[in-house]
Design an enzyme around this catalytic site. Structure first.
Site, short mmCIF file in Angstrom:
data_model
loop_
_atom_site.label_atom_id
_atom_site.label_comp_id
_atom_site.label_asym_id
_atom_site.label_seq_id
_atom_site.Cartn_x
_atom_site.Cartn_y
_atom_site.Cartn_z
N THR A 149 -1.51 30.10 35.61
CA THR A 149 -2.61 30.73 36.32
C THR A 149 -2.15 31.92 37.15
O THR A 149 -0.99 31.99 37.56
CB THR A 149 -3.29 29.68 37.25
OG1 THR A 149 -4.20 30.34 38.12
CG2 THR A 149 -2.26 28.95 38.11
N ASP A 150 -3.09 32.82 37.45
CA ASP A 150 -2.78 33.95 38.34
C ASP A 150 -2.58 33.48 39.79
O ASP A 150 -2.00 34.21 40.60
CB ASP A 150 -3.86 35.03 38.26
CG ASP A 150 -5.26 34.57 38.68
OD1 ASP A 150 -5.44 33.38 39.03
OD2 ASP A 150 -6.18 35.41 38.66
N GLU A 151 -3.06 32.26 40.11
CA GLU A 151 -2.99 31.81 41.51
C GLU A 151 -1.56 31.64 41.99
O GLU A 151 -1.30 31.59 43.19
CB GLU A 151 -3.76 30.49 41.70
CG GLU A 151 -5.21 30.62 41.37
CD GLU A 151 -6.09 29.56 42.01
OE1 GLU A 151 -5.65 28.85 42.91
OE2 GLU A 151 -7.25 29.47 41.58
N GLY B 298 -7.32 27.87 53.85
CA GLY B 298 -6.28 28.68 53.17
C GLY B 298 -6.80 29.49 52.01
O GLY B 298 -6.03 29.90 51.13
N ASN C 271 -17.51 36.66 44.98
CA ASN C 271 -18.23 35.43 44.65
C ASN C 271 -19.75 35.59 44.80
O ASN C 271 -20.52 35.11 43.97
CB ASN C 271 -17.75 34.28 45.55
CG ASN C 271 -16.32 33.88 45.24
OD1 ASN C 271 -15.81 34.17 44.16
ND2 ASN C 271 -15.67 33.24 46.20
N PHE D 130 -11.66 21.83 29.94
CA PHE D 130 -12.48 23.03 29.71
C PHE D 130 -11.80 24.01 28.73
O PHE D 130 -12.31 24.28 27.64
CB PHE D 130 -12.76 23.68 31.06
CG PHE D 130 -13.23 25.10 31.03
CD1 PHE D 130 -14.24 25.52 30.17
CD2 PHE D 130 -12.67 26.04 31.91
CE1 PHE D 130 -14.67 26.84 30.16
CE2 PHE D 130 -13.08 27.35 31.91
CZ PHE D 130 -14.07 27.77 31.03
N THR E 21 1.15 15.23 38.10
CA THR E 21 0.91 15.76 36.75
C THR E 21 1.53 17.14 36.57
O THR E 21 2.24 17.40 35.60
CB THR E 21 -0.61 15.80 36.44
OG1 THR E 21 -1.03 14.48 36.12
CG2 THR E 21 -0.92 16.72 35.26
N ASP F 255 -4.38 13.84 25.66
CA ASP F 255 -5.12 14.05 26.91
C ASP F 255 -5.26 12.72 27.63
O ASP F 255 -5.59 11.69 27.03
CB ASP F 255 -6.51 14.64 26.60
CG ASP F 255 -7.15 15.26 27.83
OD1 ASP F 255 -7.37 16.47 27.86
OD2 ASP F 255 -7.45 14.49 28.79
N ALA G 195 0.77 25.86 44.23
CA ALA G 195 2.19 25.56 44.43
C ALA G 195 2.70 24.65 43.30
O ALA G 195 3.82 24.83 42.81
CB ALA G 195 2.40 24.89 45.79
N LYS H 11 1.49 24.47 40.27
CA LYS H 11 1.56 25.26 39.03
C LYS H 11 2.78 26.19 39.07
O LYS H 11 3.46 26.37 38.06
CB LYS H 11 0.28 26.08 38.83
CG LYS H 11 -0.96 25.29 38.46
CD LYS H 11 -0.86 24.58 37.12
CE LYS H 11 -0.90 25.51 35.94
NZ LYS H 11 -0.94 24.76 34.65
#
Ligand code: NAD
Ligand code: DAU
Length: 354
Positions: free
Chosen positions: A132-134, A292, A257, A10, A98, A31, A160, A162
């Protein structure tokens, strides 16, 4: 030239398309073409000599080292990852492989290449890691937005993995001097977004007359950024970011959401009304919550604005309208991504008890 990994996904596809629309510097696009990699998103570049798509894994050191040696890129931009939180809950193995092992191998290939460069190309070389912000975890309602100095407190197997990759990138800079940059961005939306994620899932389900599954109470908050603004931030960090630094990327667009889903429904009511004249929001249904589930993300992007002068161009209102219109204008792309593998995922996630 530059080497982009995950450029058929994306954000990577949007990045490659924008890059080549803005300048002529060639792109090697590595890719693996997992379920999330889509060559149709890059169809407009099929005859374009500036773009070369190579199917392969970031963890394949022989392949990556030979690509680097042959093409001598001045930068590597790493988008390649397993990216869907729900999939990481069903099967974390690919995420470890990955996002952690793959990033490690990529860093080692890049380090070997960079160390062998002569002084001038070595000086300008950059490795930009897209994160990412996560990784920062979850915020309570009144907490301040994440800054770059927040601790990493990831909660899902995806985040985790990332966070682990962010740590590896940091360590390769600190220990080996590899010239790295890291960006931590909030939720993206826009064209070519795979319909396993909230916004495109709601659009395609609504149009197909299916239910719109909202997890739990639907009051979880995400901070939304139009994908092309994320791409412009990456270009800016690549151009002028300080080595070893991380930059948060976001557009100050926190939304629950349920508000997102209602907005999509209203736009569809206007642009493609239901045949029976009823509103699309009648299709909204509450389903079992994500285990979670992080309650709130919010990004403080002031460092990027202050140091590098970056600002997003789209408001949420303009970006979401363009996005819904893009899905209406591209029914073939949508039909083709809803392949057998996609249907199996939908069955597993939404129709088999979670
Ligand atoms: P995506 O899942 O749409 O695309 C990922 C791409 O990586 C696919 O083309 C896939 O084929 C490729 N890939 C997967 N494993 C690979 C491997 N081992 N080797 C080479 N290629 C591989 O993801 P996306 O939403 O475009 O996200 C891109 C990056 O941006 C990810 O690193 C993600 O963590 C990060 N990010 C995403 C968002 C978001 O909202 N989507 C926000 C912030 C950061
Ligand atoms: O914050 C950045 C992250 O945003 C990226 O790092 C991830 O790669 C990307 O997938 C995204 O993660 P989210 O989990 O926030 O995105 P997703 O679209 O899966 O879900 C957004 C919110 O919508 C989340 O609170 C879960 C909810 N949701 C999602 C789906 C797919 C639903 O309520 N119903 C759904 O069917």
């Amino acid at each position: 030239m530059i080497l982009v990994t995950g450029g058929a996904g994306f954000i990577g596809a949007n990045f490659v398309l924008d890059w080549l629309a803005l300048n002529d510097e060639p792109v090697i696009n590595l890719d693996k073409l997992t379920y999330a990699g889509n060559t149709e998103s890059l169809q407009s570049l099929a005859q374009d000599a500036r773009h070369t798509l190579v199917q392969g894994d970031i963890g394949d050191r022989v392949l990556v080292s030979s690509l680097l040696a042959r093409h001598q890129p001045r930068a590597v931009v790493n988008f390649a990852a397993e990216s869907h939180v729900d999939r990481s809950i069903h099967g974390p193995g690919e995420f470890i492989q990955t996002n952690i092992v793959g990033t490690f191998n990529l860093l080692e290939s890049v380090r070997g290449y960079w160390q062998g460069l002569s002084e001038a190309p070595k000086e300008v070389f950059r490795f930009l890691h897209v994160s990412t912000d996560e990784v920062y975890g979850s915020l309570a309602k009144d907490d301040p937005a994440f800054t770059e100095s927040n601790h990493l407190e990831p909660n899902s197997p995806y985040s985790a993995s990332k966070a682990a990759s962010d740590h590896l990138v940091r360590a390769w800079h600190h220990t080996y001097g590899l010239p790295v940059l890291t960006t931590n961005c909030s939720n993206n939306y826009g064209p070519y977004h795979f319909p396993e994620k909230l916004i495109p899932l709601m659009i395609v389900n609504a149009l197909a007359g299916k239910l719109l599954p909202v997890y739990g109470d639907g009051l979880q908050i995400r901070d939304w950024l139009y994908v092309k603004d994320h791409c412009s931030a990456i270009r800016r960090v690549l151009e002028a970011g300080r080595l070893g630094e991380t930059y948060n990327v976001g557009g100050w667009n926190e939304k629950a959401n349920l508000e997102i889903v209602h907005t999509v429904c209203h736009l569809l009511d206007e642009l493609r009304p239901r045949a029976d004249g009823k509103p699309y929001q009648d299709q909204i249904t509450s389903v079992t919550d994500r285990p979670g589930h992080d309650r709130r993300y919010a990004i403080d992007a002031r460092k990027l604005e202050r140091e590098l002068g970056w600002k997003p161009l789209e408001t949420f209102e303009s970006g979401i309208r363009k996005t819904v219109q893009w899905y209406l204008d591209n029914p073939d792309w949508v039909a083709h991504v809803q392949s057998g593998a996609y249907r199996q995922w939908v069955q597993k996630q939404y129709h088999s008890g979670g």
